[in-house]
Design a protein around this motif. Structure first.
Motif, PDB file in Angstrom:
ATOM      1  N   ARG A 161      -7.172  12.400  -0.320  1.00 23.19           N
ATOM      2  CA  ARG A 161      -8.349  11.525  -0.287  1.00 23.19           C
ATOM      3  C   ARG A 161      -8.432  10.657  -1.542  1.00 23.19           C
ATOM      4  O   ARG A 161      -8.668   9.450  -1.467  1.00 23.19           O
ATOM      5  CB  ARG A 161      -9.616  12.368  -0.139  1.00 23.19           C
ATOM      6  N   GLU A 162      -8.202  11.265  -2.709  1.00 22.13           N
ATOM      7  CA  GLU A 162      -8.264  10.505  -3.957  1.00 22.13           C
ATOM      8  C   GLU A 162      -7.165   9.445  -4.016  1.00 22.13           C
ATOM      9  O   GLU A 162      -7.389   8.326  -4.487  1.00 22.13           O
ATOM     10  CB  GLU A 162      -8.148  11.455  -5.152  1.00 22.13           C
ATOM     11  N   ALA A 163      -5.979   9.786  -3.523  1.00 23.72           N
ATOM     12  CA  ALA A 163      -4.880   8.817  -3.506  1.00 23.72           C
ATOM     13  C   ALA A 163      -5.182   7.657  -2.567  1.00 23.72           C
ATOM     14  O   ALA A 163      -4.883   6.495  -2.871  1.00 23.72           O
ATOM     15  CB  ALA A 163      -3.581   9.502  -3.094  1.00 23.72           C
ATOM     16  N   MET A 164      -5.802   7.960  -1.424  1.00 21.01           N
ATOM     17  CA  MET A 164      -6.154   6.909  -0.475  1.00 21.01           C
ATOM     18  C   MET A 164      -7.221   5.979  -1.041  1.00 21.01           C
ATOM     19  O   MET A 164      -7.134   4.748  -0.895  1.00 21.01           O
ATOM     20  CB  MET A 164      -6.631   7.529   0.845  1.00 21.01           C
ATOM     21  N   VAL A 165      -8.209   6.545  -1.710  1.00 25.25           N
ATOM     22  CA  VAL A 165      -9.261   5.721  -2.319  1.00 25.25           C
ATOM     23  C   VAL A 165      -8.672   4.813  -3.396  1.00 25.25           C
ATOM     24  O   VAL A 165      -8.984   3.614  -3.471  1.00 25.25           O
ATOM     25  CB  VAL A 165     -10.372   6.616  -2.912  1.00 25.25           C
ATOM     26  N   GLN A 166      -7.790   5.380  -4.236  1.00 17.82           N
ATOM     27  CA  GLN A 166      -7.156   4.592  -5.294  1.00 17.82           C
ATOM     28  C   GLN A 166      -6.295   3.479  -4.697  1.00 17.82           C
ATOM     29  O   GLN A 166      -6.278   2.347  -5.199  1.00 17.82           O
ATOM     30  CB  GLN A 166      -6.303   5.507  -6.172  1.00 17.82           C
ATOM     31  N   THR A 167      -5.586   3.775  -3.612  1.00 16.50           N
ATOM     32  CA  THR A 167      -4.743   2.778  -2.958  1.00 16.50           C
ATOM     33  C   THR A 167      -5.573   1.650  -2.372  1.00 16.50           C
ATOM     34  O   THR A 167      -5.257   0.460  -2.551  1.00 16.50           O
ATOM     35  CB  THR A 167      -3.913   3.437  -1.840  1.00 16.50           C
ATOM     36  N   MET A 168      -6.658   1.991  -1.686  1.00 18.07           N
ATOM     37  CA  MET A 168      -7.505   0.965  -1.081  1.00 18.07           C
ATOM     38  C   MET A 168      -8.156   0.088  -2.141  1.00 18.07           C
ATOM     39  O   MET A 168      -8.282  -1.129  -1.970  1.00 18.07           O
ATOM     40  CB  MET A 168      -8.582   1.626  -0.204  1.00 18.07           C
ATOM     41  N   SER A 169      -8.558   0.695  -3.236  1.00 22.19           N
ATOM     42  CA  SER A 169      -9.173  -0.072  -4.319  1.00 22.19           C
ATOM     43  C   SER A 169      -8.181  -1.070  -4.909  1.00 22.19           C
ATOM     44  O   SER A 169      -8.500  -2.245  -5.112  1.00 22.19           O
ATOM     45  CB  SER A 169      -9.677   0.883  -5.409  1.00 22.19           C
ATOM     46  N   PRO A 229       0.810  -1.231   0.000  1.00 20.12           N
ATOM     47  CA  PRO A 229       0.000   0.000   0.000  1.00 20.12           C
ATOM     48  C   PRO A 229       0.836   1.270   0.000  1.00 20.12           C
ATOM     49  O   PRO A 229       0.419   2.286  -0.568  1.00 20.12           O
ATOM     50  CB  PRO A 229      -0.845  -0.116   1.280  1.00 20.12           C
ATOM     51  N   PHE A 230       2.022   1.236   0.614  1.00 22.74           N
ATOM     52  CA  PHE A 230       2.889   2.418   0.585  1.00 22.74           C
ATOM     53  C   PHE A 230       3.300   2.758  -0.845  1.00 22.74           C
ATOM     54  O   PHE A 230       3.230   3.914  -1.279  1.00 22.74           O
ATOM     55  CB  PHE A 230       4.139   2.189   1.439  1.00 22.74           C
ATOM     56  N   PHE A 231       3.763   1.754  -1.608  1.00 17.46           N
ATOM     57  CA  PHE A 231       4.188   1.996  -2.985  1.00 17.46           C
ATOM     58  C   PHE A 231       3.018   2.487  -3.841  1.00 17.46           C
ATOM     59  O   PHE A 231       3.175   3.386  -4.679  1.00 17.46           O
ATOM     60  CB  PHE A 231       4.793   0.732  -3.591  1.00 17.46           C
ATOM     61  N   ILE A 232       1.850   1.885  -3.661  1.00 17.02           N
ATOM     62  CA  ILE A 232       0.680   2.286  -4.460  1.00 17.02           C
ATOM     63  C   ILE A 232       0.256   3.705  -4.092  1.00 17.02           C
ATOM     64  O   ILE A 232      -0.088   4.516  -4.963  1.00 17.02           O
ATOM     65  CB  ILE A 232      -0.476   1.289  -4.266  1.00 17.02           C
ATOM     66  N   PHE A 233       0.274   4.025  -2.795  1.00 19.84           N
ATOM     67  CA  PHE A 233      -0.093   5.372  -2.350  1.00 19.84           C
ATOM     68  C   PHE A 233       0.884   6.404  -2.911  1.00 19.84           C
ATOM     69  O   PHE A 233       0.481   7.477  -3.387  1.00 19.84           O
ATOM     70  CB  PHE A 233      -0.103   5.407  -0.822  1.00 19.84           C
ATOM     71  N   MET A 234       2.178   6.079  -2.904  1.00 18.13           N
ATOM     72  CA  MET A 234       3.191   6.975  -3.454  1.00 18.13           C
ATOM     73  C   MET A 234       2.943   7.196  -4.944  1.00 18.13           C
ATOM     74  O   MET A 234       3.041   8.326  -5.448  1.00 18.13           O
ATOM     75  CB  MET A 234       4.574   6.375  -3.223  1.00 18.13           C
ATOM     76  N   ALA A 235       2.627   6.115  -5.665  1.00 24.55           N
ATOM     77  CA  ALA A 235       2.340   6.231  -7.100  1.00 24.55           C
ATOM     78  C   ALA A 235       1.123   7.117  -7.346  1.00 24.55           C
ATOM     79  O   ALA A 235       1.102   7.928  -8.282  1.00 24.55           O
ATOM     80  CB  ALA A 235       2.111   4.846  -7.693  1.00 24.55           C
TER      81      ALA A 235
END
Length: 440
Positions: A279-287, A69-75
């Motif tokens: 918020r948008e980055a967090m939603v994308q990461t969780m998805s 999730p860290f890498f995806i959130f960073m992306a």
């Protein structure tokens, strides 16, 4: 024998059930999970479900998994900020008016972005938003543009850090830091092949990749210096992420956290950090994490039951006793990966095949580091091959009006050929992958 049925027959029945469910549109996670649970209840009763739960919990109870999730959130943050656009404009200064020079810029940009975010999907979206409009504006051939953006964008899973390598390291019990090192030179090899192909075509026919206007390359020194500062923040994030791993300062998970904090700080310095962006980055990461983790749960269930049935040992004996040299068996595995890549995602291919293939590779005496790099390169091909072709659908989401999926599919075939060439080279010359880990 289970219920009077041989394990070979069970293996065929499982394969047929999987194909049938996938054909009618059942998602892979529920296909594998459903078959696994049904077999568990049929063969071992309700108490067998505790074994499946224990296997899944053991996989999730892994510290390195937190890096995902860290890498995806960073992306996600990098994708939604202006960092990528400034980086691309800065890299453009390095090629001047060379025919096909913007293709070199695009590839270098893809390598840097891949080394920062490690997620192919996010990189392809970034390339589609930043690089593709520039190439089309300069008059580059549409097919070369589309193919280069998709192929270079897929390097996000090849140039370390890479989500694929994190999951392979967990599955194969191999050092993820060593996998990152092993994947670096093969990733650069693919990038060189892409650049060489485009440059040769543009030199033969300059109209396919015309140089930029003179006004864009002859900027005052102060303007060039200002553009080059656009490289500083992304490179600092890159050094913080990979440098902390290779210097032994931090683990992969800790370096992913460092990279995420660095990206947030970089966006804050640029005054682009907003609550909406986070918020948008967090939603994308969780998805994204939800999709991957459901695949892990479903595939773990099926592989766990198949192992209890004796299927893994059966498959190992079957492959090791084939009347072929080990290299031919390895080549067959690569073909299986490429074939599966036409239809399912990399995580499903990894979790389904690695419990069967890895013991065979170890029995043959091959290095699991090299095998992981080969898997990663095979997944590069899978990103581009239709009908699944995730790269095509990622690009289509940000493509200009009038660019169809059919056009995107047709543009990727030369680059698929280059990916296969790179895979063949690294298969024939394992030291391309193994030299750097041995050195460091």
């Amino acid at each position: 024998m289970l219920l009077g049925i041989d394990i070979a027959v069970w293996s065929i029945l499982i394969l047929v059930a999987m194909v049938g469910l996938l054909v009618i549109g059942v998602p892979l996670a529920f296909t594998t999970g459903g078959i696994g649970v049904a077999l568990c209840l049929l063969l071992f009763g309700p108490q067998g479900l505790f074994l499946l739960a224990s296997r899944t919990f053991t996989f999730f109870d892994t510290y390195v998994l937190v890096a995902v999730p860290f890498f995806i959130f960073m992306a996600s943050i990098f994708e939604k900020s202006g960092l990528a656009s400034d980086l691309y404009n800065a890299v453009k200064l390095w090629t001047g008016r060379l025919p096909g020079g913007a293709a070199i810029v695009t590839t270098v940009f893809g390598i840097i972005i891949g080394a920062i975010i490690g997620v192919a999907g996010g990189e392809i979206v970034l390339m589609g938003l930043v690089a593709m409009p520039q190439l089309l504006r300069l008059g580059y051939d549409r097919k070369i543009t589309i193919g280069l953006v998709c192929a270079t964008g897929a390097l996000g899973s090849m140039i370390p850090p890479s989500i694929i390598l994190v999951f392979y390291g967990l599955s194969a019990n191999v050092s993820i830091g060593d996998l990152f090192l092993a994947s670096f030179l093969p990733g650069l090899l693919l990038a060189v092949l892409f650049v060489a192909y485009v440059l040769i075509r543009c030199i033969v026919n300059p109209s396919l990749g015309p140089p930029p206007p003179l006004a864009e390359t002859q900027l005052p020194f102060a303007a060039k210096l200002k553009l080059l500062t656009g490289v500083a923040l992304p490179m600092l994030v890159l050094l913080a992420t990979l440098g902390s791993i290779y210097l032994g300062i931090a683990s992969v998970t800790e370096s992913a956290a460092v990279g995420t904090v660095g990206t947030i700080v970089a966006v804050w310095i640029r005054r682009e950090l907003t609550a909406t962006l986070i918020r948008e980055a967090m939603v994308q990461t969780m998805s994204a994490c939800g999709m991957v983790l459901w695949l892990v749960i479903g595939t773990n269930a099926l592989i766990g039951v198949y192992n209890l049935m004796g299927g893994i040992e059966f498959a190992k004996e079957l492959l090791t006793n084939l009347p072929f040299p080990p290299f031919i068996v390895l080549s067959m595995m690569l073909l299986v990966w490429i074939f599966l890549g036409f239809f399912i995602d990399w995580i499903g291919i990894l979790l389904l095949t690695m419990p069967v293939f890895l013991p065979v590779i170890l029995a043959f005496g091959y290095d699991p580091l090299w095998f992981g790099v080969l898997f990663n390169m095979a997944m590069q091909v899978a990103y581009l091959t239709p009908p699944f072709a995730p790269a095509a659908f990622y690009l289509k989401g940000v493509a200009p009006p009038g660019m169809t999926l059919e056009e995107i599919f047709s543009a990727m075939w030369p680059f698929i050929g280059l990916q296969l060439l790179g895979l063949a080279i690294v298969t024939a010359l394992p030291q391309i992958a193994l030299w750097l880990p041995a050195l460091i």
